[in-house]
Design a protein around this motif. Structure first.
Motif, mmCIF file in Angstrom:
data_model
loop_
_atom_site.group_PDB
_atom_site.id
_atom_site.type_symbol
_atom_site.label_atom_id
_atom_site.label_comp_id
_atom_site.label_asym_id
_atom_site.label_seq_id
_atom_site.Cartn_x
_atom_site.Cartn_y
_atom_site.Cartn_z
ATOM 1 N N ALA A 520 39.051 41.647 37.486
ATOM 2 C CA ALA A 520 39.741 41.239 36.259
ATOM 3 C C ALA A 520 40.484 42.423 35.637
ATOM 4 O O ALA A 520 41.623 42.281 35.171
ATOM 5 C CB ALA A 520 38.739 40.650 35.263
ATOM 6 N N GLU A 521 39.857 43.580 35.620
ATOM 7 C CA GLU A 521 40.512 44.780 35.096
ATOM 8 C C GLU A 521 41.697 45.166 35.974
ATOM 9 O O GLU A 521 42.766 45.560 35.482
ATOM 10 C CB GLU A 521 39.514 45.942 35.043
ATOM 11 N N LEU A 522 41.535 45.073 37.282
ATOM 12 C CA LEU A 522 42.581 45.467 38.230
ATOM 13 C C LEU A 522 43.792 44.551 38.154
ATOM 14 O O LEU A 522 44.943 45.013 38.154
ATOM 15 C CB LEU A 522 41.995 45.449 39.650
ATOM 16 N N ILE A 523 43.557 43.250 38.054
ATOM 17 C CA ILE A 523 44.644 42.265 38.051
ATOM 18 C C ILE A 523 45.466 42.353 36.771
ATOM 19 O O ILE A 523 46.677 42.156 36.780
ATOM 20 C CB ILE A 523 44.078 40.855 38.268
ATOM 21 N N PRO A 526 46.243 39.923 30.175
ATOM 22 C CA PRO A 526 46.006 40.555 28.875
ATOM 23 C C PRO A 526 44.696 40.199 28.173
ATOM 24 O O PRO A 526 44.188 40.981 27.380
ATOM 25 C CB PRO A 526 47.211 40.135 28.033
ATOM 26 N N LYS A 527 44.141 39.014 28.427
ATOM 27 C CA LYS A 527 42.865 38.632 27.815
ATOM 28 C C LYS A 527 41.867 38.270 28.917
ATOM 29 O O LYS A 527 42.224 37.593 29.883
ATOM 30 C CB LYS A 527 43.030 37.434 26.873
ATOM 31 N N ILE A 528 40.633 38.726 28.747
ATOM 32 C CA ILE A 528 39.565 38.402 29.687
ATOM 33 C C ILE A 528 38.479 37.659 28.919
ATOM 34 O O ILE A 528 37.943 38.168 27.922
ATOM 35 C CB ILE A 528 38.978 39.673 30.338
ATOM 36 N N LEU A 529 38.179 36.439 29.347
ATOM 37 C CA LEU A 529 37.169 35.615 28.697
ATOM 38 C C LEU A 529 36.006 35.443 29.679
ATOM 39 O O LEU A 529 36.203 35.009 30.809
ATOM 40 C CB LEU A 529 37.758 34.259 28.321
ATOM 41 N N VAL A 530 34.806 35.806 29.227
ATOM 42 C CA VAL A 530 33.651 35.835 30.122
ATOM 43 C C VAL A 530 32.635 34.765 29.733
ATOM 44 O O VAL A 530 32.187 34.712 28.575
ATOM 45 C CB VAL A 530 32.977 37.229 30.103
ATOM 46 N N ALA A 531 32.289 33.920 30.712
ATOM 47 C CA ALA A 531 31.157 33.003 30.564
ATOM 48 C C ALA A 531 29.962 33.705 31.210
ATOM 49 O O ALA A 531 29.838 33.730 32.433
ATOM 50 C CB ALA A 531 31.455 31.669 31.241
#
Length: 565
Positions: A520-523, A526-531
């Motif tokens: 996710a960081e590499l790709i 702009p927003k990362i939502l974690v379940a």
């Protein structure tokens, strides 16, 4: 309804290590993150995520071009040789052209740019001043046989470009179209999130009366530009000028020859005489369309061959070889001076001003001369700014020392004038019933280069970090667990998609949360939502990819936040 992309079904292969041949940040990260793959030297395959970024940039460019009245067309990439013969550019492009023949022997090329073809299209379609002005553009694949493709998609042999052309009957109309494009380019690069500078440039082989480049500062850039810290002056180093004023040379003595054995270079000469290199006159011999020309610069400066070539375009400039001295007793290798040169055009940098005195070659082996005064002992045929610009050189506008920075060229605009209209006799019927020669502008944006420039400017230690406008998704939803987290992530993804939010959801089975977070960081969405661990409570973690800020939100709060942007 926006697209929901499931990584379990997405063709993507991320890499932990940099490609062995990658030197620049964009090359490393675009490959590692699964955006592009190398097909051959300078030829790239755009994979699903990369194609989305490319299309998002294309969309922004298209919207802004349409907003200024541009009409989109699509010209062929395979072009007849005759069109480029007519403009003279079939030979001018030299080895940069991909040339080919069909089965009948007819000659073609793969288009590096399309001024000729656009001119022919307008000549065929428009006959009256009433149909002008007009702006035509295309977003097309271009081809240039680069000798050293490098830096990933930054310098390729095949690349995406937007090129547009304005056609008008008056110079005032050309200036108006130029300003429309300039303003549109500013809006485009602001929307893309590109830090950019507008700098003066030279027109070179393109010709025309005015030219500006749009540069994205980046260490990987192949352009160097000069920026004044005290005023608004900025220019490509090839366009930086120096104004020298004549000095009184009457106090200088007569020319005196000096015995200087084994001093064919400025360094050995300065050491032998105990003088600074700046007191010497360096004379570089080049061939311009086969004719030997001498270029004079102060001994402590270097000749910028690219700059010289731009000034003399479309003539071909190359260095002389040992063979060129054969049969020329007036040209003594390592000891050339401008005084007494026979049948040699002498070009000088403006620093070689009338009245200045120099130590230079005496046109005899192992001999130099001092008190060689410009305007008294030799004449300059042409003054051209040809030295390599250095940090601290005076700003042409205010005199403050310039600073130099590296940048990527992302756009270039030209007031072409009538060069191509003359080549193809592009006339329309004027108001008075007589033929009027059309004037043109040419305006380019490197679409695929913009991808590389954004990667260079926005990436961090973890990976890519796209602006929302061009990212492949608005949010990267990570299912950090097993069935419960995956079920929740997919449900939230569908709700976000229904609300118009573009979602990339990592629902891959058998992939650890650590790998998913790293991807996710590499790709770089702009927003990362974690379940994650609080999924059973209906609580998600929202992270801003750029700032790293995190907060826990309920499902409804997270959806509302992301819908708002």
């Amino acid at each position: 309804m926006a697209q929901v992309q499931r990584m379990s079904r997405l063709m993507i292969k991320t890499l932990r290590d940099d490609p062995a041949d990658a030197e620049t940040l964009n090359h490393k990260l675009l490959v590692r993150a699964g955006y592009v793959r190398r097909t051959a030297a300078g030829i790239w395959t755009w994979l699903p995520l990369g194609k989305k970024v490319l299309e998002n940039i294309t969309r922004v460019v298209r919207e802004e071009m349409d907003a200024i009245g541009g009409q989109e067309v699509l010209l062929p990439a395979l072009l007849p040789k005759e069109s480029y013969d007519a403009s003279g550019r079939y030979d001018e492009y030299g080895d940069l052209l991909f040339r080919l023949k069909d089965r009948k022997g007819a000659e073609y090329l793969l288009g590096p740019t399309h001024e000729e073809i656009f001119t022919q299209v307008v000549k065929d379609q428009i006959t009256s001043y009433k149909d002008l002005p007009v702006i035509l553009y295309q977003i097309q694949t271009k081809y240039r046989d680069e000798a050293r493709p490098r830096a990933g998609v930054l310098r390729g042999r095949e690349f995406q470009m937007k090129d547009s052309y304005s056609f008008d009957t008056t110079d005032e109309g050309l200036i108006e179209a130029y300003q429309l494009h300039r303003a549109a380019y500013i809006r485009i690069f602001e929307r893309l999130g590109l830090d950019h500078r507008i700098v003066s440039a030279v027109s070179g082989a393109m010709g025309g009366s005015a030219s500006e480049e749009f540069l994205a500062p980046a260490p990987a850039g192949e352009d160097t530009f000069a920026d004044c810290p005290a005023c608004d002056y900025a220019a490509n180093t090839e366009a930086v000028t120096f104004k020298a004023t004549p000095v009184d040379g009457s106090a200088h003595g007569l020319v005196e020859e000096l015995d200087t054995p084994d001093t064919p270079t400025i360094e050995t000469l300065a050491a032998h005489l105990g003088i600074p290199a700046s007191a010497t006159l360096k004379n570089l011999l080049v061939k311009v369309d086969g004719e030997i020309v001498a270029v004079g610069v102060p001994g402590d400066r270097e000749v910028d061959l690219g700059k010289l070539g731009e000034h003399l375009a479309p003539a071909v400039v190359e260095l002389v070889t040992a063979e060129d001295f054969v049969g020329r007793p007036d040209l003594v290798r390592g000891y050339v001076g401008p005084q007494g040169l026979e049948k040699v055009r002498y070009i000088a940098d403006p620093r070689i001003a009338p009245g200045t005195a120099w130590v230079t070659g005496a046109n005899k082996p192992d001999t130099h001369a001092k008190n060689v005064v410009c305007g008294r002992d030799f004449e300059v045929d042409d003054y051209l700014d040809v030295v390599v610009v250095e940090a601290g050189d005076p700003c042409p506008k205010c005199g403050t020392g310039l600073k130099l920075d590296r940048a990527i060229e992302i756009g270039h605009i030209f007031q072409l004038g009538r060069k191509f209209a003359d080549a193809f006799q592009l006339d329309v019927l004027g108001q008075n019933g007589k033929p009027v020669r059309v004037t043109m502008g040419s305006y380019g944006i490197g679409v695929s280069r913009a991808v590389a420039a954004l990667a260079e400017q926005t990436a961090d230690e973890q990976g890519l970090c796209w602006p929302r406008e061009i990212a492949p998704a608005d949010v990267h939803l990570v299912a950090a667990g097993k069935a419960l987290q995956t079920e929740l992530a997919l449900d939230v993804a569908e709700k976000l998609g229904a609300a118009g939010v573009r979602v990339l959801v990592d629902d891959r089975a058998g992939v650890s949360p650590g790998v998913k977070f790293t991807d996710a960081e590499l790709i770089g969405v702009p927003k990362i939502l974690v379940a994650g661990r609080r999924s059973a409570e209906g609580v998600l973690e929202l992270k801003d990819r750029r700032t790293g800020e995190r907060e826990e939100l309920t499902v409804d709060e997270a959806i509302a936040r992301l819908v708002q942007g």
